[in-house]
Design an enzyme around this catalytic site. Sequence first.
Site, short mmCIF file in Angstrom:
data_model
loop_
_atom_site.label_atom_id
_atom_site.label_comp_id
_atom_site.label_asym_id
_atom_site.label_seq_id
_atom_site.Cartn_x
_atom_site.Cartn_y
_atom_site.Cartn_z
NE ARG A 167 19.27 -19.02 20.77
CZ ARG A 167 20.20 -18.09 20.93
NH1 ARG A 167 20.55 -17.71 22.13
NH2 ARG A 167 20.78 -17.53 19.89
CB CYS B 1 -0.98 -0.03 1.17
SG CYS B 1 -0.23 -0.05 2.82
CG ASN C 102 9.86 -12.15 13.72
OD1 ASN C 102 10.52 -11.35 13.07
ND2 ASN C 102 9.97 -12.23 15.04
N GLY D 92 -1.01 0.00 6.88
CA GLY D 92 -2.42 -0.43 6.91
C GLY D 92 -2.54 -1.89 6.51
N GLY E 59 2.66 0.57 3.75
CA GLY E 59 2.85 -0.81 4.23
C GLY E 59 2.19 -1.03 5.58
CE LYS F 197 13.05 -16.22 22.36
NZ LYS F 197 14.40 -16.12 21.82
C1 RB5 Z 1 -4.61 5.02 1.33
O1 RB5 Z 1 -5.76 4.38 1.77
C2 RB5 Z 1 -3.44 4.73 2.28
O2 RB5 Z 1 -3.89 4.90 3.59
C3 RB5 Z 1 -2.89 3.33 2.07
O3 RB5 Z 1 -2.30 3.20 0.81
C4 RB5 Z 1 -1.86 2.90 3.09
O4 RB5 Z 1 -0.78 3.78 3.14
C5 RB5 Z 1 -2.40 2.56 4.40
O5 RB5 Z 1 -1.71 2.27 5.37
#
Ligand code: RB5
Length: 149
Positions: free
Chosen positions: A132, A65, A99, A70, A68, A136
């Site tokens: 290890r 996005c 992880n 959201g 990254g 976790k």
């Molecule tokens: C647009 O909705 C923007 O919020 C999205 O691309 C992203 O950055 C969200 O975390």
Amino acid sequence: MSLVIGADHNGLELKNIIIEFLKGKNVEYEDLGTKTSAPVDYPDIAKKVAKAVAQGRFSRGILICGTGLGMDIAANKVRGIRATVCHDLYSAERSRKSNNAQIMTMGAQIIGPELAKKLVEVWLNSEFEGGRSAPKVRKIMEIEKENFS
Ligand code: RB5
């Protein structure tokens, strides 16, 4: 390894670059969209990709996005998913080795395409080391069991 990829409108261009990169490396993938520049809500794409991984249809996923962030938050709301933002090479490697994250997220407004390709390469070539780190990761799954109905 089976791979699924998704992006919102802010991540579309970088997703297409990563897809070309995957093709060049002969890595098979499924693209769950978005495929046009029309605005979409990132949680809708994150949910599709994360559920496909959680259900075992794919072993790994990439979400892009603007930041990254959201995509990362939304993907982690799907039970069984460990998603991490990867904007540097060490994090990309450790997210797999320590992880056991099945999903990497990236922000197209933060990193450039050359770094993104390198991040994907490192991430695809890194495997969970267990040892290890295993107890976790099991504890993360316990937290999930306690808090996700
Ligand atoms: C647009 O909705 C923007 O919020 C999205 O691309 C992203 O950055 C969200 O975390």
